[in-house]
Design an enzyme around this catalytic site. Structure first.
Site, mmCIF file in Angstrom:
data_model
loop_
_atom_site.group_PDB
_atom_site.id
_atom_site.type_symbol
_atom_site.label_atom_id
_atom_site.label_comp_id
_atom_site.label_asym_id
_atom_site.label_seq_id
_atom_site.Cartn_x
_atom_site.Cartn_y
_atom_site.Cartn_z
ATOM 1 N N ALA A 179 16.264 -16.160 20.895
ATOM 2 C CA ALA A 179 14.894 -14.908 21.032
ATOM 3 C C ALA A 179 14.342 -14.496 19.937
ATOM 4 C CB ALA A 179 15.848 -13.573 21.622
ATOM 5 N N ALA A 212 17.601 -9.252 24.481
ATOM 6 C CA ALA A 212 16.873 -9.767 23.552
ATOM 7 C C ALA A 212 15.923 -10.936 24.072
ATOM 8 C CB ALA A 212 17.976 -10.566 22.770
ATOM 9 N N SER A 215 16.280 -22.497 22.296
ATOM 10 C CA SER A 215 15.407 -21.212 21.824
ATOM 11 C C SER A 215 16.015 -20.295 21.590
ATOM 12 C CB SER A 215 14.484 -21.118 23.059
ATOM 13 O OG SER A 215 15.061 -20.537 24.221
ATOM 14 N N GLY A 270 16.507 -24.472 27.634
ATOM 15 C CA GLY A 270 16.158 -25.109 26.490
ATOM 16 C C GLY A 270 16.713 -24.336 25.007
ATOM 17 N N LYS A 275 26.811 -26.217 27.351
ATOM 18 C CA LYS A 275 26.359 -26.222 26.001
ATOM 19 C C LYS A 275 27.044 -24.922 25.421
ATOM 20 C CE LYS A 275 23.112 -23.003 25.276
ATOM 21 N NZ LYS A 275 23.181 -21.862 24.565
ATOM 22 N N ALA A 319 15.720 -6.317 29.964
ATOM 23 C CA ALA A 319 14.771 -5.849 28.565
ATOM 24 C C ALA A 319 16.119 -6.166 27.590
ATOM 25 C CB ALA A 319 14.410 -4.584 28.479
ATOM 26 N N GLU A 344 27.825 -15.708 26.845
ATOM 27 C CA GLU A 344 27.880 -16.218 28.313
ATOM 28 C C GLU A 344 29.068 -17.510 28.508
ATOM 29 O OE1 GLU A 344 26.629 -15.092 30.624
ATOM 30 O OE2 GLU A 344 24.587 -15.018 30.945
ATOM 31 N N ARG A 402 16.954 -1.706 33.411
ATOM 32 C CA ARG A 402 17.485 -0.650 34.411
ATOM 33 C C ARG A 402 17.594 0.634 34.127
ATOM 34 N NH1 ARG A 402 23.651 -2.801 33.850
ATOM 35 N NH2 ARG A 402 23.432 -3.290 31.586
ATOM 36 N N SER A 439 23.570 -18.308 16.686
ATOM 37 C CA SER A 439 24.077 -18.522 18.379
ATOM 38 C C SER A 439 25.291 -17.247 18.500
ATOM 39 C CB SER A 439 24.467 -19.794 18.794
ATOM 40 O OG SER A 439 25.353 -19.874 19.721
#
Ligand SMILES: NC(=O)C1=CN([C@@H]2O[C@H](COP(=O)(O)OP(=O)(O)OC[C@H]3O[C@@H](n4cnc5c(N)ncnc54)[C@H](O)[C@@H]3O)[C@@H](O)[C@H]2O)C=CC1
Ligand SMILES: O=C(CO)COP(=O)(O)O
Length: 317
Positions: free
Chosen positions: A131, A9, A129, A127, A182, A7, A267, A30, A245
């Protein structure tokens, strides 16, 4: 019903989008306190200014959250742990919504699902996007990669909504690689802009970064057209050029010599290390990824990294 595990973004944004489309959504967190707060306030602090539609139910009760189709919206390095803790997910269609390469195994999300739960039907939704764009109902196009054609067609129909257009491919390797790599290039671009190297340097990093992504994808058996689609080129463009980002913003902070909030999901940092290790073990030339790792690990100054990239032997494009 669709269930979304995680749960944060992105999980919350997808829940809002699918619920708006008329699909009941069970959003699993969680943490029981966080789940109750979200259920009561209809808000998530990770996704400000968005109200949860009534058809989203937030719960920490795993068993009641599970539907036939399960979206996995946890960070990449947490995916294996989640799957290992819940073997009851075996037999379900499991769609990863995370972007990255696992440290240690150097596997992407679909490969991790296959590794832990071989009887599940794995896929990935990826792809360009953000949030908050998805949650606000702004137009978005995504890639759904799933090897099982029948499951893929059903899911494509199921997940499409007036503002989310979904393209389908069976090339899970290409889709998971594009979304993962990316982020590494976005960190490099953020560093370049933060350090004052300018927009031309960023364009060079994006283009040569894309060449690296294609080299690794080719070596791992992905289809080149997947990399030129939404999950590769599309997401690279978005992430390297927008301060929405987190990967790009993390790079900006590095380039400016500023601190960055360690609780923010970035990430690309772990993925850079995993991808660099894979590239070295397979003799794939990925100098920008290697430079990002060297800067992150403190072994290389940013200015030296740029000089090193510029001083590489002359090549044909
Ligand atoms: N935020 C965005 O705009 C987008 C994010 N993604 C991807 O979605 C994934 C998740 O990112 P966000 O939701 O943005 O991050 P986030 O930081 O907002 O949320 C991550 C959530 O995962 C939960 N979590 C962590 N470990 C867990 C575990 N072991 N079990 C259950 N839940 C756990 C956390 O409690 C948190 O709620 C990442 O791979 C990201 O690349 C993809 C597209 C867009
Ligand atoms: O993947 C994303 C956009 O497609 C989100 O990027 P960040 O994780 O860098 O915020």
């Amino acid at each position: 019903m669709i269930s979304i595990l995680g749960a944060g973004a992105f999980g919350t944004a997808l829940a809002v989008a699918f619920a708006r489309n008329g699909t009941p959504v069970s959003l699993w967190a969680r943490d029981a306190v966080a789940a109750k707060t979200m259920q009561d306030t209809r808000q998530n602090t990770r996704l400000p200014n968005v109200n949860l539609p009534e058809t989203v139910s937030v719960t920490a009760d795993f068993a009641s959250a599970i539907a036939d189709v399960v979206l996995l919206a946890v960070p990449m390095q947490k995916l294996r742990g989640l799957l290992e803790t819940h073997p009851e997910l075996s037999g379900h269609t499991l769609v990863a919504c995370c972007k990255g390469v696992e440290l240690g195994t150097q596997l992407g999300p679909v490969a991790v699902i296959r590794d832990v739960l071989p009887d599940a039907t794995p896929g990935i939704l990826t792809g360009p996007s953000f949030a908050s764009d998805i949650a606000r109902g702004l137009p978005t196009a995504l890639t759904l990669a799933i090897a099982d054609d029948t499951a893929g067609k059903a899911l494509q129909k199921n997940l499409t909504s007036p503002n989310i257009r979904i393209y389908r491919t069976a090339d899970t390797v290409g889709a998971e690689l594009g979304g993962a790599l990316k982020n590494v290039i976005a960190i490099a671009c953020g560093i370049a802009i933060g350090a004052g190297f300018g927009d031309s340097a960023r364009a060079a990093l994006m283009t040569r970064g894309y060449a690296e992504m294609q080299r690794m994808a080719r070596a791992l058996g992905a289809q080149p057209e997947t990399l030129s689609g939404l999950s590769g080129f599309g997401d690279l463009t978005l992430t390297c050029s927008s301060e929405q980002s987190r990967n790009y913003r993390f790079g900006l902070s590095l380039g400016r010599g500023e601190d960055f909030d360690p609780s923010v999901t970035v990430e690309g940092a772990a993925t850079a290390r995993a991808a660099d290790a894979r590239a070295k073990s397979m003799d794939i030339d990925m100098p920008i990824t290697a430079a990002v790792v060297a800067v992150l690990d403190g072994g290389l100054q940013i200015r030296d990294a740029m000089e090193m990239l510029l001083a590489r032997p002359p090549k044909e494009e």
